[in-house]
Design an enzyme around this catalytic site. Structure first.
Site, mmCIF file in Angstrom:
data_model
loop_
_atom_site.group_PDB
_atom_site.id
_atom_site.type_symbol
_atom_site.label_atom_id
_atom_site.label_comp_id
_atom_site.label_asym_id
_atom_site.label_seq_id
_atom_site.Cartn_x
_atom_site.Cartn_y
_atom_site.Cartn_z
ATOM 1 C CE LYS A 35 -6.654 2.568 0.580
ATOM 2 N NZ LYS A 35 -5.447 2.989 1.269
ATOM 3 C CB CYS A 281 8.499 9.944 1.267
ATOM 4 S SG CYS A 281 7.623 8.373 1.186
HETATM 5 N N1 NAD Z 1 4.542 6.015 -0.568
HETATM 6 C C1 NAD Z 1 5.836 5.966 -0.785
HETATM 7 O O1 NAD Z 1 6.344 6.411 -1.823
HETATM 8 C C2 NAD Z 1 6.752 5.343 0.235
HETATM 9 C C3 NAD Z 1 8.056 5.006 -0.138
HETATM 10 C C4 NAD Z 1 8.888 4.445 0.814
HETATM 11 C C5 NAD Z 1 8.445 4.250 2.108
HETATM 12 N N2 NAD Z 1 7.175 4.614 2.444
HETATM 13 C C6 NAD Z 1 6.720 4.367 3.830
HETATM 14 O O2 NAD Z 1 5.935 3.176 3.830
HETATM 15 C C7 NAD Z 1 4.861 3.291 4.755
HETATM 16 C C8 NAD Z 1 3.541 3.106 4.024
HETATM 17 O O3 NAD Z 1 3.401 4.150 3.095
HETATM 18 P P1 NAD Z 1 2.215 4.178 2.032
HETATM 19 O O4 NAD Z 1 2.442 5.361 1.187
HETATM 20 O O5 NAD Z 1 2.086 2.841 1.418
HETATM 21 O O6 NAD Z 1 0.976 4.448 3.013
HETATM 22 P P2 NAD Z 1 -0.562 4.446 2.648
HETATM 23 O O7 NAD Z 1 -1.181 5.405 3.581
HETATM 24 O O8 NAD Z 1 -0.756 4.578 1.185
HETATM 25 O O9 NAD Z 1 -1.016 2.951 3.019
HETATM 26 C C9 NAD Z 1 -1.053 2.446 4.318
HETATM 27 C C10 NAD Z 1 -2.215 1.444 4.361
HETATM 28 O O10 NAD Z 1 -2.174 0.718 5.583
HETATM 29 C C11 NAD Z 1 -3.512 0.474 5.988
HETATM 30 N N3 NAD Z 1 -3.504 0.130 7.412
HETATM 31 C C12 NAD Z 1 -3.191 0.897 8.473
HETATM 32 N N4 NAD Z 1 -3.259 0.178 9.613
HETATM 33 C C13 NAD Z 1 -3.612 -1.072 9.252
HETATM 34 C C14 NAD Z 1 -3.821 -2.274 9.988
HETATM 35 N N5 NAD Z 1 -3.682 -2.334 11.311
HETATM 36 N N6 NAD Z 1 -4.172 -3.380 9.300
HETATM 37 C C15 NAD Z 1 -4.315 -3.342 7.961
HETATM 38 N N7 NAD Z 1 -4.124 -2.238 7.219
HETATM 39 C C16 NAD Z 1 -3.761 -1.116 7.860
HETATM 40 C C17 NAD Z 1 -4.224 1.774 5.670
HETATM 41 O O11 NAD Z 1 -5.621 1.611 5.604
HETATM 42 C C18 NAD Z 1 -3.597 2.119 4.317
HETATM 43 O O12 NAD Z 1 -4.329 1.570 3.242
HETATM 44 C C19 NAD Z 1 5.019 4.662 5.415
HETATM 45 O O13 NAD Z 1 5.764 4.515 6.588
HETATM 46 C C20 NAD Z 1 5.817 5.440 4.385
HETATM 47 O O14 NAD Z 1 6.586 6.464 4.969
HETATM 48 C C21 NAD Z 1 6.298 5.140 1.542
#
Ligand code: NAD
Length: 453
Positions: A35, A281
């Protein structure tokens, strides 16, 4: 302000680029090397409308890191936006948040003040637990600095993520310290006041209202996120339950939804009957909420029922096919749409994926079609010779016995049903999103089955 975002997923990347666009110095930390390489090359690792254009505008001002570095130490605000996927028992896995917090703690400098924000959706009480863990880590590292925690849940919709980041309805902040609240108010001020110049590819909609800035305690902020998603999920499940009854008695759920949704107390949104909700979600957040409530001995039958109704809609699609064909062994079914909703490449918990899995168990061959999400769908469905993948719906439906529209991609709005029908073996059209006018589809010779009509 100097800002670090941990995690470049749908939430972290969108938030980071939007914050950079409105004038902050942003560092994005993402542990997946692929990424970071893509981002440095100006490519978005996820599909979201406008994200790559925005990346081109702000790239020079954003630092992308694979591991936290000095930029994190120099930040005023550090936002944790890593995933909280479901554990096998349905609880949210907060280990990524805890690990990220520990890595952040190791970067903090003596004597400096930080606001550390949890944007990930986390079970009630997680912010306090993580705050304690950070303080413990600082003690171990013999670092004394000021840490102010804040919960800042995210409400963006995939497919509209950037739009929601720049033009949100509200920004919720849960915090104990005034410093954390004022830092977040300052961080979001250009969005709260809508003082930024909109990017040319995402103009400010006419009549945009200033977002509400809702300040509350940490536990209430955590609760707001779960309550919002549970309510939206159950609104869809409610209309889907009504749709099932409509099918039994010959009513049309589209008219029923209009008839109830025009009541201001109810509202039209989230009243489209179909094959149910999916994504990263609603499924995981409703299940995490139920598991959390169970742990403290509280029953939530409404949320539980919303899930039950949602998942039976997937089976109902296959039941419709079986009612028509008797047996699906050797039948070829085209599934149009693999993403859990249009505008995204995300297939997590997508109804289409579950339907395909059931079809395969029933002995059918599947022709799976999506303009964007094929790569992600392949990863979850694995190598399977009973599935073919297509970007073009007219190719996907060649020699098929039935079509299921599972995702209502706008570029399929003007489908040429005559063309679709011309190469099919049998003409059954299951409109899983009530996207098309039944008469239009029937004109091409199809038998049309919607949901609740
Ligand atoms: N996707 C949505 O529509 C949405 C909307 C609102 C809230 N959320 C919440 O937001 C959070 C993130 O969701 P998302 O969809 O963006 O997740 P995602 O899985 O798309 O992205 C998470 C990213 O974090 C990275 N990561 C994990 N641990 C890490 C670390 N220690 N250091 C650096 N990078 C790290 C992963 O490699 C991944 O790329 C979740 O809790 C989700 O429930 C998501």
């Amino acid at each position: 302000m100097n800002v670090t975002i941990i995690g470049a997923g749908y939430v972290g990347l969108t938030t980071g680029l939007a914050l950079s666009y409105i004038g902050h110095n942003v560092c994005i930390v993402e542990k997946e090397k692929r990424k970071i390489e893509l981002l440095k090359a100006g490519k978005s690792p996820i599909y979201e409308k406008g994200l790559e254009e925005l990346l081109a505008l702000v790239k020079k001002n954003v630092v992308f890191l694979e591991t936290p570095g000095k930029e994190v130490s120099n930040s005023d605000v550090i936002i944790i936006a890593v995933g909280t996927p479901p554990l096998e028992n349905g609880e949210a896995d907060v280990s990524y948040v805890e690990r990220a917090a520990k890595e952040v703690a190791d970067c903090l400098l003596r004597g400096k003040s930080y606001t550390i924000v949890i944007k990930s959706t986390v079970p009630i009480g997680t912010n306090d637990k993580v705050s304690w863990q950070i303080k413990q880590r600082l003690k171990e590292n013999k670092i004394s600095c000021e840490v102010n925690m804040a919960s800042n849940p995210e409400f963006l919709r995939e497919g509209m993520a950037l739009y929601d980041a720049l033009y949100p309805d509200r920004i919720v902040v849960g915090a104990r310290s005034e410093k954390a609240i004022s830092d977040l108010q300052q961080l979001y001020n250009p969005i709260l006041q809508q003082t930024f110049t909109p990017p040319h590819f995402l103009p400010r909609p006419n009549g945009t209202k200033l977002p509400h800035f809702i300040v509350t305690d940490i536990i209430s902020a955590e609760m707001i996120k779960y309550a919002a998603n549970a309510f939206l999920a159950l609104k869809i499940s409610f209309i889907n339950e009504i749709a099932g009854l409509c099918e039994k008695v010959g009513a049309d759920v589209v008219d029923v939804a209009k008839g109830i949704g025009t009541d201001k107390r109810i509202g039209m949104s989230f009243l489209n009957a179909g094959i149910g909700w999916g994504g990263s979600c609603f499924p995981k957040d409703t299940s995490a909420l139920l598991e959390f409530a169970k742990k403290i001995g509280y029953d939530m039958p409404i949320v539980s029922a919303a899930r039950e109704v949602n998942y039976r809609a997937r089976r109902a699609v296959v039941d419709k096919l079986k009612a028509y064909f008797g047996d699906l062994m050797g039948k070829t079914i085209a599934v149009l749409g693999l993403a859990f909703k249009p505008g995204t490449d995300d297939v997590r918990e997508s109804p289409a994926i579950d339907i395909i899995k059931i079809l395969l168990v029933e002995g059918a061959n599947v022709k799976a079609c999506d303009p964007i999400a094929i790569e992600n769908a392949r990863k979850v469905l694995g190598a399977n010779e009973e599935i073919g993948f297509f970007e073009d719906p007219y190719k996907a439906t060649e020699d098929a016995d039935a079509v299921i529209l599972a995702t209502e991609w706008p570029n399929w709005a003007n489908m040429d049903f005559e063309k679709l029908a011309s190469k099919m073996r049998n003409l059954l059209f299951i409109d899983g999103r009530n996207y098309y006018e039944p008469e239009e589809v029937k004109k091409a010779g199809f038998i049309y089955m919607g949901v609740g009509r």
